[in-house]
Design a protein around this motif. Structure first.
Motif, PDB file in Angstrom:
ATOM      1  N   PHE A   1      -3.327   6.815   0.386  1.00  0.00           N
ATOM      2  CA  PHE A   1      -2.374   7.849   0.734  1.00  0.00           C
ATOM      3  C   PHE A   1      -0.780   7.472   0.168  1.00  0.00           C
ATOM      4  CE2 PHE A   1       1.169   9.223   3.446  1.00  0.00           C
ATOM      5  CZ  PHE A   1       1.261  10.536   3.230  1.00  0.00           C
ATOM      6  N   ILE A   2      -0.546   6.044   0.676  1.00  0.00           N
ATOM      7  CA  ILE A   2       0.610   5.547   0.244  1.00  0.00           C
ATOM      8  C   ILE A   2       1.026   5.502  -1.172  1.00  0.00           C
ATOM      9  CG2 ILE A   2       2.297   3.391   0.449  1.00  0.00           C
ATOM     10  CD1 ILE A   2       1.350   2.962   3.248  1.00  0.00           C
ATOM     11  N   VAL A   3      -0.005   5.104  -1.769  1.00  0.00           N
ATOM     12  CA  VAL A   3      -0.123   5.275  -3.334  1.00  0.00           C
ATOM     13  C   VAL A   3       0.312   6.707  -3.942  1.00  0.00           C
ATOM     14  CG1 VAL A   3      -1.111   4.579  -5.239  1.00  0.00           C
ATOM     15  CG2 VAL A   3      -1.274   2.962  -3.560  1.00  0.00           C
ATOM     16  N   ILE A   4      -0.759   7.576  -3.492  1.00  0.00           N
ATOM     17  CA  ILE A   4      -0.813   8.892  -3.867  1.00  0.00           C
ATOM     18  C   ILE A   4       0.712   9.648  -3.509  1.00  0.00           C
ATOM     19  CG2 ILE A   4      -1.486  11.273  -3.715  1.00  0.00           C
ATOM     20  CD1 ILE A   4      -4.255   9.823  -3.069  1.00  0.00           C
ATOM     21  N   PHE A   5       1.081   9.303  -2.336  1.00  0.00           N
ATOM     22  CA  PHE A   5       2.503   9.796  -1.887  1.00  0.00           C
ATOM     23  C   PHE A   5       3.663   9.309  -2.540  1.00  0.00           C
ATOM     24  CE2 PHE A   5       6.084   9.140   1.356  1.00  0.00           C
ATOM     25  CZ  PHE A   5       6.359  10.697   1.443  1.00  0.00           C
ATOM     26  N   LEU A   6       3.556   8.065  -2.840  1.00  0.00           N
ATOM     27  CA  LEU A   6       4.705   7.446  -3.766  1.00  0.00           C
ATOM     28  C   LEU A   6       4.871   8.134  -5.246  1.00  0.00           C
ATOM     29  CD1 LEU A   6       6.900   5.464  -3.559  1.00  0.00           C
ATOM     30  CD2 LEU A   6       5.515   3.811  -4.587  1.00  0.00           C
TER      31      LEU A   6
END
Length: 354
Positions: free
Chosen positions: A94-99
């Motif tokens: 999620f953090i990667v997609i969010f960023l």
């Protein structure tokens, strides 16, 4: 009940998303001010302080909505249903997609609003962007940890602690429900400690359905759980009674799961009482919210009578007098002597009507 739960779930989603949407704009505005005041922007694009602050606020709101929605999905769909490794992997993805999503939104805003001619790769890896990305990741991790603390203390209690509302003891009118797993000793001996603990973990995960009835889970004590409501919230729509039966229905709906995994369907009995309690913050190195008073002691003593009377739920007369409903049947059990009480206490057995 299904409509009631769906409605409460929507309110919970809005609440979590709202918390994130309110937190993220100030976080990004703070970063913008720190990067802009008294410093020189090393990147290729600098729209100025005021436009940057406005962009950070809008950008933060969008990011907060996205992050809040994922946190809601994490709590409702993933947390407690998978291993810690898979949970960490889901959060990392999620953090990667969010960023990446935030970078794309920022790139579009830069091109459309400021007509800044720059290709995406150059924009994404522009000089000085790495600290910004690290800051965004750190804020998201901080918010996740803050949510975990809030859940450990009980929804809304973190705010009370931070505001100092419970530093000084004060009185509240509350309803308390004590839940006890039946035949717990036999189950522990049959299943063994590890599998028995897993069953308790599953049961208390399913106990989350009581959130739809505004229940606050006050304590887990071994194979017992204590739920509480502010008086009017517990009485509203018979929340304090319906919460128990919805929990039982949830366990029943998962009968096959429990039978296959543990060889039996867990069953809980309940006792409820209402009255004045003292609420305060206790502890020095481990702080928590505590309720003190005879109201809790009486509820615990009534719970011990469930087996004696072979009833699934018993309530005190003080609570019975406040409940006005046609959905439940109440059978007087007479004045019952309770351990530690000088006088006998009138109690009632509760049954849900078909």
């Amino acid at each position: 009940m299904k409509f009631h739960k769906t409605s409460q779930l929507k309110r919970r989603k809005k609440k979590i998303i709202g918390q994130y949407a309110l937190f993220w704009p100030p976080a990004l505005v703070f970063l913008t001010i720190i990067r802009s005041v008294g410093t020189i922007e090393v990147g290729s694009f600098d729209p100025g302080l005021l436009p940057s602050i406005l962009l950070a606020a809008v950008f933060g709101f969008i990011g907060g909505v996205i992050s809040g929605y994922f946190q809601f999905m994490l709590e409702e769909k993933i947390y407690g249903r998978t291993s810690i490794r898979k949970l960490a992997l889901a959060k990392a993805i999620f953090i990667v997609i969010f960023l990446v999503t935030l970078i794309v939104i920022a790139y579009i805003m830069t091109r459309v609003i400021f007509h800044h001619d720059i290709d995406f790769i150059t924009f994404a890896f522009d000089e000085g962007s790495a600290p910004v990305y690290l800051y965004i990741i750190s804020v998201d991790i901080f918010m996740t940890r803050l949510r975990q603390v809030n859940l450990m203390l009980g929804e809304g209690n973190l705010t009370k602690l931070l505001a100092g509302k419970l530093y000084t003891p004060h009185e509240e009118e509350r309803i308390f429900m004590f839940l006890d797993l039946q035949s717990s000793t036999t189950l522990a001996e049959t299943l063994g400690h590890i599998k028995y603990s897993q069953m308790i973990q599953d049961c208390f995960f399913d106990l989350g359905v009581t959130n739809a009835y505004r229940a606050e889970i006050y304590q887990y004590v071994g194979d017992e759980a204590v739920l509480t409501w502010p008086l009017q919230e517990g009485l509203n729509r018979d929340n304090c009674l319906k919460a128990y039966y919805d929990f039982m229905d949830t366990l029943e709906s998962k009968r096959e799961y429990y039978q296959n995994k543990y060889g039996s369907l867990p069953f809980f009995k309940a006792a409820l009482n209402c009255g004045t309690v003292t609420a305060t913050e206790v502890g020095r190195y481990k702080r928590e919210i505590a309720y003190h008073g005879d109201t809790l002691n009486t509820a615990a003593r009534i719970l011990a009578k469930c087996n004696e009377f072979n009833e699934e739920m018993l309530i005190s007369e003080s609570l019975r007098q406040m409940i006005n409903t046609s959905d439940f049947e109440f059978k007087p059990m007479g004045e019952v002597p309770l351990r530690g009480k000088k006088e006998a206490v009138p109690i009632f057995a509760v049954k849900r009507k078909s």
